[in-house]
Design an enzyme around this catalytic site. Sequence first.
Site, PDB file in Angstrom:
ATOM      1  N   LYS A  41       0.946  -1.164  -0.072  1.00  0.00           N
ATOM      2  CA  LYS A  41      -0.063  -0.166   0.011  1.00  0.00           C
ATOM      3  C   LYS A  41       0.869   1.135  -0.012  1.00  0.00           C
ATOM      4  CE  LYS A  41      -2.196   2.464   3.150  1.00  0.00           C
ATOM      5  NZ  LYS A  41      -2.058   3.905   2.524  1.00  0.00           N
ATOM      6  N   GLU A  65       8.167  -0.376  11.701  1.00  0.00           N
ATOM      7  CA  GLU A  65       9.314   0.736  12.129  1.00  0.00           C
ATOM      8  C   GLU A  65       8.652   1.994  12.013  1.00  0.00           C
ATOM      9  OE1 GLU A  65      12.468   0.262  11.485  1.00  0.00           O
ATOM     10  OE2 GLU A  65      12.954  -1.636  10.594  1.00  0.00           O
ATOM     11  N   CYS A  76      13.034   9.123   9.684  1.00  0.00           N
ATOM     12  CA  CYS A  76      12.853   8.609  10.858  1.00  0.00           C
ATOM     13  C   CYS A  76      14.147   8.499  11.870  1.00  0.00           C
ATOM     14  CB  CYS A  76      12.285   7.041  10.787  1.00  0.00           C
ATOM     15  SG  CYS A  76      13.525   5.967   9.702  1.00  0.00           S
ATOM     16  N   GLU A  90       8.313  13.780  17.889  1.00  0.00           N
ATOM     17  CA  GLU A  90       8.757  13.994  16.520  1.00  0.00           C
ATOM     18  C   GLU A  90       8.474  14.998  15.582  1.00  0.00           C
ATOM     19  OE1 GLU A  90       7.755  10.601  13.917  1.00  0.00           O
ATOM     20  OE2 GLU A  90       9.843  10.279  13.335  1.00  0.00           O
TER      21      GLU A  90
HETATM   22  P1  NAD Z   1       1.598   7.747   8.960  1.00  0.00           P
HETATM   23  O1  NAD Z   1       1.522   6.750  10.124  1.00  0.00           O
HETATM   24  O2  NAD Z   1       0.677   8.783   8.850  1.00  0.00           O
HETATM   25  O3  NAD Z   1       1.000   6.762   7.679  1.00  0.00           O
HETATM   26  C1  NAD Z   1       1.871   5.628   7.204  1.00  0.00           C
HETATM   27  C2  NAD Z   1       1.093   4.808   6.519  1.00  0.00           C
HETATM   28  O4  NAD Z   1      -0.110   4.146   7.225  1.00  0.00           O
HETATM   29  C3  NAD Z   1       0.331   5.218   5.307  1.00  0.00           C
HETATM   30  O5  NAD Z   1       0.161   4.528   4.271  1.00  0.00           O
HETATM   31  C4  NAD Z   1      -1.227   5.330   5.788  1.00  0.00           C
HETATM   32  O6  NAD Z   1      -2.152   5.536   4.993  1.00  0.00           O
HETATM   33  C5  NAD Z   1      -1.325   4.256   6.756  1.00  0.00           C
HETATM   34  N1  NAD Z   1      -2.372   4.333   7.644  1.00  0.00           N
HETATM   35  C6  NAD Z   1      -2.826   5.072   8.370  1.00  0.00           C
HETATM   36  N2  NAD Z   1      -3.884   4.971   9.188  1.00  0.00           N
HETATM   37  C7  NAD Z   1      -4.038   3.622   9.351  1.00  0.00           C
HETATM   38  C8  NAD Z   1      -4.606   2.635   9.976  1.00  0.00           C
HETATM   39  N3  NAD Z   1      -5.457   2.870  10.972  1.00  0.00           N
HETATM   40  N4  NAD Z   1      -4.397   1.315   9.703  1.00  0.00           N
HETATM   41  C9  NAD Z   1      -3.416   0.878   8.540  1.00  0.00           C
HETATM   42  N5  NAD Z   1      -2.821   1.838   8.047  1.00  0.00           N
HETATM   43  C10 NAD Z   1      -2.833   2.998   8.146  1.00  0.00           C
HETATM   44  O7  NAD Z   1       2.874   8.058   8.658  1.00  0.00           O
HETATM   45  P2  NAD Z   1       3.673   9.029   7.474  1.00  0.00           P
HETATM   46  O8  NAD Z   1       3.262  10.357   7.999  1.00  0.00           O
HETATM   47  O9  NAD Z   1       3.277   8.698   6.114  1.00  0.00           O
HETATM   48  O10 NAD Z   1       5.217   8.920   7.906  1.00  0.00           O
HETATM   49  C11 NAD Z   1       6.137   9.433   8.726  1.00  0.00           C
HETATM   50  C12 NAD Z   1       6.018   8.651   9.783  1.00  0.00           C
HETATM   51  O11 NAD Z   1       6.733   7.500   9.312  1.00  0.00           O
HETATM   52  C13 NAD Z   1       7.161   9.199  10.730  1.00  0.00           C
HETATM   53  O12 NAD Z   1       6.703   9.063  12.268  1.00  0.00           O
HETATM   54  C14 NAD Z   1       8.685   8.564  10.733  1.00  0.00           C
HETATM   55  O13 NAD Z   1       9.371   8.228  11.767  1.00  0.00           O
HETATM   56  C15 NAD Z   1       8.137   7.021  10.150  1.00  0.00           C
HETATM   57  N6  NAD Z   1       8.905   6.285   9.394  1.00  0.00           N
HETATM   58  C16 NAD Z   1       9.870   5.555  10.072  1.00  0.00           C
HETATM   59  C17 NAD Z   1      10.716   4.876   9.364  1.00  0.00           C
HETATM   60  C18 NAD Z   1      11.641   3.726  10.100  1.00  0.00           C
HETATM   61  O14 NAD Z   1      12.154   2.854   9.549  1.00  0.00           O
HETATM   62  N7  NAD Z   1      11.278   3.587  11.533  1.00  0.00           N
HETATM   63  C19 NAD Z   1      11.071   4.910   8.261  1.00  0.00           C
HETATM   64  C20 NAD Z   1      10.464   6.052   7.644  1.00  0.00           C
HETATM   65  C21 NAD Z   1       9.225   6.783   8.320  1.00  0.00           C
END
Ligand code: NAD
Length: 478
Positions: free
Chosen positions: A175, A251, A285, A381
Site C-alpha cells: 500500500k 518501523e 525517521c 517527532e
Molecule cells: P503515517 O503513520 O501517517 O502513515 C503511514 C501509512 O499508514 C500510510 O500509508 C497511511 O495511509 C497508513 N495508515 C494510516 N492509518 C492507518 C490505519 N489505521 N491502519 C493501517 N494503515 C494506516 O506516517 P507518515 O506520516 O506517512 O510517515 C511519517 C512517519 O513514518 C514518521 O513518524 C516516521 O518516523 C515514520 N518512519 C519510520 C521509519 C522507520 O524505519 N522506523 C522510516 C520512515 C518513516
Amino acid sequence: MKRLLIDGKLVEGERTYPSRNPATGEVIGEAPDASKEQAEAAIEAARRTFDTTGWATDVPARIRGLDRLYEALVEHKEELRELTIADAGATRMLTHGAQLDDPLEIVRYYADLLRTHPMREEIGEIEYQGARHRRWVEKEAGGVVSAILPYNYPNQLALAKLAPALAAGCTVVLKAAPDTPLVTLALGELIAEHTDIPPGVVNVVSSSGAEVGELLTTHPGVDIVSFTGSTETGRRIMAASSRTVKRVFLELGGKSAMIVLDDADFDATAMLAAFTICVHAGQGCALTSRLLVPREHHDAIVAKAAAAMGKVRYGDPTHPKTFMGPLISERQRDKVDGMVKRAVAAGATLVTGGEKAEPGFHYAPTLLGGVDPDSEIAQEEVFGPVLAVIPYADDDDAVRIANNSIYGLSGAVHGRDRDRALAVARRIRTGTFSINGGNFFGPNAPFGGYKQSGVGREMGVQGLEEFLQIKTFGEPVT
Ligand code: NAD
C-alpha cells in the site's frame, strides 16, 4: 494515469485523487483511490496465489523474479528518478543515494542472499523414552504480507519490504502512502510489465484515506503486517492486528540524539549536525533531531551550527546542487511551524529559520538553542528541518537525556577518545548508532528500533527472517 496492480492486472481506481508536487504545490497526476472491494480483491489474489501456486516453494523462480526486478529497476531508473523528485520532493542529489540509487541494491542483495541462505538447520539428536530422535528446523514462507508505506522514502521503504518478502516466498499487498502514490504505483507497473513475477504475487494499491490500510491489518487472509510510519498509527495497527493474531513488524518514529562529547571536534560536528537534519527536509525517521552539547560549550556550538545551516542550499529539488527540498504538504509544514512556535513559547531560543518559503511547502533550516529536554520539541517527532540543541552537565547526564524518550531508533556520538565515545554509545537504547560520523546503513545492515520506535528489523539477514516461518521436525533414528 497510474493504475493499481491487482492479480497481475493493471486496473484503474473507481475514484481518483490528486497527487501534488510539494516543491510547487501543483497537481502532477491522479492516483487511483482504491475501493474496499479492490483492496479485498488484492488480498484475495495474494492469498490464492500463496495457497495454490508453487511460488512459496520455488526458490529458482524467486531468484529469477528478483534478478529481473533489479534489471527492470535499473533500466527504468531515470523515469523513477524524475517521479521521485516530483512526487516526494526528494532532491536530485538525494536520489543518487538514499532516495533511489541505494535502495535498488536491496533487491540485488536479497537475490544474492536467497542463493546462499540456509533454509534448514540440524539441531541434533535427543534421547526420549528409550529411543533416539533426530530434530531439524526448516524455514518456510510466512504467508500473505500487507506492506504499508509512509511518504518519506517511497523507494527505500517499498523495496526493503518487497525484496525480502519475495525472497522468503511470501505474496504481498503493497500500500502506497497517500501523499506519494505515484512512485509506488510505478513500481507496480514495472513488476507487471517488465518482470516474470507471477500474477497475484505482488499487488499494489493506493488510497487517500485510512480505510484500505485498516482492511490490510484486519483481514483474516493476511498473515504478516509490515508497517513503516508514525508511532501513533503503529499502535493502532498493533491493536487492530491482534484480533487475528497477525505477525506485526513495525518501523516507527524517532527522536534520535547526537551527543557531542567535550573532546569532540566542534566545527566538524556542528557542521554535520546542521546538514544531517536538513536531509530530505528533516523527514527521516533516523535523523538526529536533538543535539546534546556540554553546557559550557553550548553557545559556541550553537553559533557554529547556525553558520553551517546558513550554508544549506534549499529550494528547487530538481536543481543538482540543491541540498534540501520541501516538506511533503501544507499540513506537514503547518505542523512543523506550530511546533517551532510552541518551542519558542516554552523558552527555547530561535537562532535561525522558523519561516515558510514559497512556492510549494518549503521551510527554512531551523535551529533552536537552550531546549528543555522535557519540552514538546525535545520529546515529539517534528519531521522537519528543525534541530533542537540541549545542554548537558556530564557524560552521565548526556546518556540520561538521550534515553529520556519514548523512541529508540538511532543515535550518534562524537569524541576524540574512541573508547569513551563507544562506552557512551553502548549505554543508549537504540537500534542503530553512529560513532564519529560512521555510517551503519546498507542492504546487509539490520535496521530498526527499541522502545516505541518499533518491533523487528528491516534489511540484512534479519530482514529476511521477518518473513519466514519456522517449522521444527522430529523423527526416530532408525
Ligand atoms: P503515517 O503513520 O501517517 O502513515 C503511514 C501509512 O499508514 C500510510 O500509508 C497511511 O495511509 C497508513 N495508515 C494510516 N492509518 C492507518 C490505519 N489505521 N491502519 C493501517 N494503515 C494506516 O506516517 P507518515 O506520516 O506517512 O510517515 C511519517 C512517519 O513514518 C514518521 O513518524 C516516521 O518516523 C515514520 N518512519 C519510520 C521509519 C522507520 O524505519 N522506523 C522510516 C520512515 C518513516
